[in-house]
Every structure is written in C-alpha cells, then in structure tokens.
Design a protein around this motif. Structure first.
Motif, mmCIF file in Angstrom:
data_model
loop_
_atom_site.group_PDB
_atom_site.id
_atom_site.type_symbol
_atom_site.label_atom_id
_atom_site.label_comp_id
_atom_site.label_asym_id
_atom_site.label_seq_id
_atom_site.Cartn_x
_atom_site.Cartn_y
_atom_site.Cartn_z
ATOM 1 N N ILE A 1 0.833 -1.206 0.000
ATOM 2 C CA ILE A 1 0.000 0.000 0.000
ATOM 3 C C ILE A 1 0.866 1.253 0.000
ATOM 4 O O ILE A 1 0.663 2.170 -0.802
ATOM 5 N N VAL A 2 1.864 1.259 0.892
ATOM 6 C CA VAL A 2 2.762 2.418 0.962
ATOM 7 C C VAL A 2 3.458 2.604 -0.387
ATOM 8 O O VAL A 2 3.524 3.708 -0.928
ATOM 9 N N LEU B 1 2.438 1.621 -3.240
ATOM 10 C CA LEU B 1 1.466 2.035 -4.260
ATOM 11 C C LEU B 1 1.249 3.545 -4.224
ATOM 12 O O LEU B 1 1.220 4.211 -5.254
ATOM 13 N N ILE B 2 1.123 4.079 -2.970
ATOM 14 C CA ILE B 2 0.906 5.523 -2.834
ATOM 15 C C ILE B 2 2.107 6.285 -3.398
ATOM 16 O O ILE B 2 1.966 7.194 -4.218
ATOM 17 N N GLY B 3 3.286 5.843 -2.973
ATOM 18 C CA GLY B 3 4.496 6.512 -3.453
ATOM 19 C C GLY B 3 4.605 6.445 -4.954
ATOM 20 O O GLY B 3 4.897 7.439 -5.633
ATOM 21 N N LYS B 4 4.315 5.260 -5.487
ATOM 22 C CA LYS B 4 4.449 5.051 -6.921
ATOM 23 C C LYS B 4 3.452 5.925 -7.688
ATOM 24 O O LYS B 4 3.796 6.509 -8.711
ATOM 25 N N SER B 5 2.236 6.042 -7.117
ATOM 26 C CA SER B 5 1.232 6.860 -7.804
ATOM 27 C C SER B 5 1.692 8.307 -7.894
ATOM 28 O O SER B 5 1.512 8.955 -8.923
ATOM 29 N N VAL B 6 2.288 8.789 -6.787
ATOM 30 C CA VAL B 6 2.743 10.183 -6.775
ATOM 31 C C VAL B 6 3.833 10.378 -7.827
ATOM 32 O O VAL B 6 3.788 11.305 -8.637
ATOM 33 N N ASP C 1 4.345 8.516 -10.362
ATOM 34 C CA ASP C 1 3.772 8.291 -11.690
ATOM 35 C C ASP C 1 3.133 9.558 -12.253
ATOM 36 O O ASP C 1 3.185 9.796 -13.461
#
Lengths: 379, 254
Positions: A118-119, A121-126, A128
């Motif tokens: 989850i962590v 994913l959040i970082g990756k989304s930012v 991205d």
C-alpha cells in the motif's frame, strides 16, 4: 477399446504385514477426481508396507499417475515402504517421467507484504503523476518535431489518412453530437424559463441559452463526446498495433509512427472539432428556441430577433477558439496512451480507460483556465 | 464396430467456404486412434482451416464430423463439453491468455472442468510444466515475458492439462530452433506412446514428419489428396508431393 474400458477402481486388501491396493480400469482424470480424497488420507496401520498392484489397469494418464506417485512420496517420507507391482511398460514410463519433475512451482510472481504494498502504491502513484506529466510534455515535443518535419516536407502529411479520420471522428459523430446539443438547449431553456418567470424576465431565457451554449456547453459537450468516442478508438487502434508489433514493424521499415499514426489523427481532430462545435452551437440554439416556444410562447421570429440583439460575436468566438485546443488535448492524450500499451490485452483496456479519463479531465481543466483568461482580457 | 472404435476422427464430405469461396470441398478423412497424423500441403491449402473446423471454430457448409465415435452435430451442451475435455488444441502462436501467468493458463481448464482440490491442481500444473520441458521458474511468468518457443511449450502444457485423448497441434515446431524442435518431436512421440494420444499435427517440418508421424495426409485442391506412411509418400507421383518429399529439404530430412 479404451472407451469400453471400465472406470478406474480401487480395492484394498489388508494383510498383517502389508496393505495392498489393487487398481484397475481407467486411471484417468475422472477416476483421479473420485479417488483423490481416499488416497489423500490413506495410511497403512502399524508396520505395514504398501503394495500397489497395477496389473488390472487398462490405461493410466498423468493425473492418475500423479495421485499414486504423490501417495508413494508422502508415505515414503513418513517411513512407510511402498512398492509398485506389476507395472506395465508404458505406465512405468509415465511414473519415471513424473519422478524427474519438480512438483512445486510458483503460480504467480511473488507478492510483497500488503502493508508495504500500500505504501509503495501511494508513493508510486505520486511519482507516476510526475512521470506522466513529463512524458506528456515529451510526447507533445515529439509531435511538434514531427509536425515541423512534415511542414518542411509536405509529402509527409498523409492526406488520405487525415480525411479518413475526419470522416470517422467528425462526420460520423454529427448525429450524436447534434442530438445531445439539441437536448441540452431544451433543458437550459426549460430550467431558465422556470427561474426567470418569477421575475417576469422570460425573454432573457434567450440570452441565457445563447451565452451558456455558445460560450461553454456546446463545445465542452462536443469535446467530451469526441474524447469518449474517438479518443478511445485512437488508443485501442494504436494499442492493438503495438501488441501486434505493427508499430515496431513500421519503425524497421523506416516509417515514423508519429508521422503515420499520430499526426493524421491530430490534424483531423483539430479540423473537425471546431466544425462539430459549430453544429452543436446551432443545435443548442434550436433546442433553446423549441423550448422557448413551447414553454414561454416566444415565436421563432421573436426568438431570432432577441438572439440578434443579444448576440455578442465573442460568445461564439470564445467557444470555437477553444475547440482546436481541446482537439489537440484529446488526440495527443489518446495517441500517447495507445503508444504506451504493451503486451497484454489487460494493458490495452487499462490505457484505453486512462486515455478517456485523462482527456476529459484535461479538457475541463483547460476550459476553466480559458474562462479565467477570457474574463481577464474582457471578452 | 471394432473398426468404428479405432477411428478417433472421421470426417465426411466436409465443405468449408469463406465468402462463397470453397476452401475445403467434399473432404473425407479418417484419423486412427493412437496415430500421430501429420498434415502437409501448400500454404493456403486449408490445413489450419481443417483443424479449426474439426474443433468447431469454423462453420462448415456441409459434412459430418465424428470425434471419438460421436457425431459433433448431434451433441447436447453437456456432451459437447465432455468431448471438449477429451481434446486439447495448441494454436500456432500459443494463444495463451496474456493477463494470466503460465501456471494460471494451465490451471484454467483444470478448474473449469474438474473439481480437484487446489493443491492437486497446482501439482498437476507443475507436472505439465515439467512434462513439456519448461523450467519451473517459467510458471509464474506472463506470456509476454517468454520466448516464442517457451510460449509454444506453455500452450502445449495447457492443451495437455486435462490429459486429452486427442491433441491438435498447429505448426508446433515452427519458429523453434532445430534442437528445440527435435526435443519437441521427441516429447510428442513419447507422450503419444505413454499416454496413448492421438495427435493431429499440421506441420511443414519434414524432420517432424519423419520423426513422429505414423501417417501423413497431404491436402491440396481443397481435399485430402492422399494419406499413408512416409514410405508411401515417397512413392507418390503427384507433382507437389514429389517436389515436397524429394526436394532438397526432403532429402536432407531423410
């Protein structure tokens, strides 16, 4: 022959020092399903050894063989002696083959701890989002370079392709866009009539329809419909070509995919979107007129009179000025997403969705920026 | 009756047409149980079309097809599914589901057609992966991460998942290196002998024809020109067959 053979069967014979399993019939996938539970928990008591007698087996397939092999493996690990008796040559061959095979494989790539995931994913989304913005700018630049190259060598403009896309994205979209604009005109006039009647200012419904349809709604709705209709088509076309390695093939032949795929779509859309926007303008006004007549009793000639008085050329101008910009946003986003498709059909679906969502989002944001800009310069 | 039972696939009077143009015309064919039957013929002769027609992917204009003694036109839904459990198809490019891993691809028919517990399904899946000679690490990979040859093997593993009686192979060795192709031939041969498979193989690989095929059928002029063993093929007078089996590649394969 085999089809006449009996279904697989299993018979236990207990003796003081051994447990014998007599097997017979077809030991195939079906029999395996039937006997799986029994074999899973089978265990000779005490010091018994297990003998498996194959003599009555008519046919053995890998699933059937695997059950027996697995049984033997489990029991041997528990220290029970296991013997296969009366093996026929082809059956021995199958069992021998199974013995050589690694019986455990990972079904899916390893998954990380959910919390970490989850962590991450959040970082990756930012990240991205940033990457996506950079990539979009790069794609815009790449398109500009291709366009410049084509301007220097006009032969590079693919005129038939441009006309083809104008037909697909423009001409064929007229009915749906005309209908939507007409209905929106109706709705606005109706809602306006209800509100303005309270002040006895019914006639201003015409002004309201003119301003809202011409300045904002007609072109915005047109852009949204085109993004959903043609943007998704562009992404899917280019994406399918990517999966099929057609885009790679183009490169090896010396065709620039930007020239062949992106530019014609971009140019076609930039030409047809203002035209579609104009169709929507007209149909929106017609819709407003129809509703004014029904609801307020304003005759068509009164409606047109009032339109002429209240008409500010810039209302139409601001709407149509935005059209090519929206067209560029839609075409570039959808082609860019198409180019990013790779490998699986899942990725095609993902990028097609993303293409429509991003295009509509960008269109609305830019529309807001235009509103502020036009208000600032006072038109 | 005994002879009836020995025929795995019996096709009679098969006519297939696309847009009104016949691709196969009044084709008759028998494939015997336990045979590896190779199908050759010039490109466009309808080899793949025949394969697709037998498994029901193409419509035919006319004709009957019996598979394992059952007329495919007379089956109800359940019987049709039962027949589908008894054959497996390897498509030319593997046709793996791109959003699933290799292992999940192989599990699809197992979960669909059986009610075996998950651990047994996973073990059978591992088995098939080993059986077709894929390394265990390939199991958790997605098809796009594999080479063409590995995709073919994965496709074969999926075709073999339910231990079918008939396997249809569409150009199984095309695109494989010679060593890989020979290993694939060996694999087909040994699976055939130990599992008693009937193999319907469309191929252009003369080495494969020599190595694994019991019988060969030559397609041309919209029907089966001739069937027979390799030795019989070499004695044929038909110009295309002569060129095919006696050409430089044909000689090299012998």
């Amino acid at each position: 022959m085999t089809s006449a053979a009996r279904e697989g069967w299993l018979e236990r014979i207990e003796a003081p020092d051994s447990l014998t399993l007599n097997l017979g019939g077809r030991w195939d996938m079906r029999s395996a399903q039937r006997h799986e539970k029994e074999l899973r928990h089978l265990r000779p008591s005490g010091k018994q050894a297990l003998r498996v007698d194959f003599s009555a087996i008519d046919s053995l397939d890998t699933a059937g063989a695997w059950l027996l092999f697995r049984l033997a493996k489990r029991l041997r690990a528990e220290g029970v002696e296991v013997a296969f008796d009366n093996l026929q040559a082809p059956h021995a061959d199958i069992l021998e083959r199974l013995a050589k095979i690694e019986s455990h494989v990972e079904i899916e790539p390893p998954k990380p701890n959910p919390l970490v995931a989850i962590v991450a994913l959040i970082g990756k989304s930012v990240i991205d989002i940033g990457v996506e913005i950079m990539e979009s700018i790069a794609f815009l630049g790449l398109t500009a370079v291709s366009f410049a190259r084509a301007v220097l060598r006009p032969k590079l403009f693919r005129v038939p392709a441009i006309f083809y896309h104008m037909e697909q994205a423009g001409l064929n979209a007229i009915p749906i866009i005309a209908l939507i604009a007409f209905l929106i005109g109706l709705v606005i006039a109706y809602q306006g009539a209800i509100q303005l009647r309270q002040f006895g200012a019914e006639i201003f419904v015409v002004d309201m329809v003119a301003v809202s349809v011409l300045r904002e709604l007609a072109i915005l709705l047109t852009a949204i419909v085109v993004a959903g209709r043609s943007g998704s088509a562009f992404t899917a076309q280019i994406g399918a070509m990517k999966i099929n390695e057609e885009v790679d093939a183009m490169r090896t032949i010396g065709l620039d995919p930007m020239q062949v795929l992106v530019l014609p779509r971009l140019i076609a859309l930039m030409i047809v979107l203002p035209l579609l926007g104009f169709v929507a303008d007209v149909m929106g006004l017609v819709g407003g007129g129809v509703m004014s007549m029904i609801e307020l009793g304003i005759s068509p000639s009164q409606y047109i009179d009032r339109l002429e008085q209240s008409f500010a050329p810039w209302s139409l101008g601001t709407g149509l000025l935005k059209a090519p910009v929206f067209a560029a946003i839609i075409a570039l986003t959808s082609c860019h997403m198409g180019m990013k498709v790779s490998g699986s059909s899942e990725s095609l679906g993902k990028f097609t969705t993303r293409s429509v969502v991003h295009a509509i989002f960008a269109v609305i944001v830019v529309d807001a920026m235009f509103s502020i800009f036009f208000a600032y310069i006072g038109i | 009756m005994a002879e009836q039972n020995n025929i795995a696939i019996r096709a009679r009077d098969i006519t297939v047409a696309f847009h009104g143009i016949a691709v196969l015309d009044k084709l008759d064919l028998d494939v015997r149980r336990g045979d590896v039957m190779g199908f050759v013929g010039p490109s466009g002769a309808g080899k793949s079309v025949l394969l697709r027609t037998i498994v029901g992917l193409n419509k035919r204009v006319r004709g009957t097809i019996e598979v394992l003694g059952q007329d495919l036109d007379k089956l109800n839904y359940r019987q049709r599914r039962e027949i589908e459990e008894r054959w497996g198809v390897l498509f030319q490019s593997g046709a793996l589901f791109s959003s699933l891993t290799v292992a999940q691809n192989i599990e699809v028919p197992l979960f669909e057609h059986t009610d075996l517990p998950v651990d047994v399904v996973e073990e059978i899946c591992a088995l098939k992966i080993g059986l077709v000679g894929l390394p265990p690490e390939a199991a958790s990979k997605y098809p796009m991460e594999l080479s063409g040859g590995m995709r073919k093997r994965a496709g074969l593993a999926r075709a073999l998942a339910l231990d079918p009686e008939i396997v249809f192979l569409d150009e199984p060795t095309a695109g494989l290196d010679p060593i890989g192709a020979a290993a694939f031939d060996e694999l087909v041969r040994s699976l055939q002998s130990s599992l008693g498979l009937t193999v319907f193989m469309v191929t252009h690989d003369l080495d494969s024809l020599h190595a694994v095929c019991d019988r060969i059928a030559v397609l041309g002029d919209k029907h089966v020109i001739v069937t027979g063993s390799m030795a019989e093929m070499l004695e044929q007078d038909h110009p295309w067959i002569r060129d095919y089996f006696h050409g430089p590649r044909g000689r090299a394969a012998r």
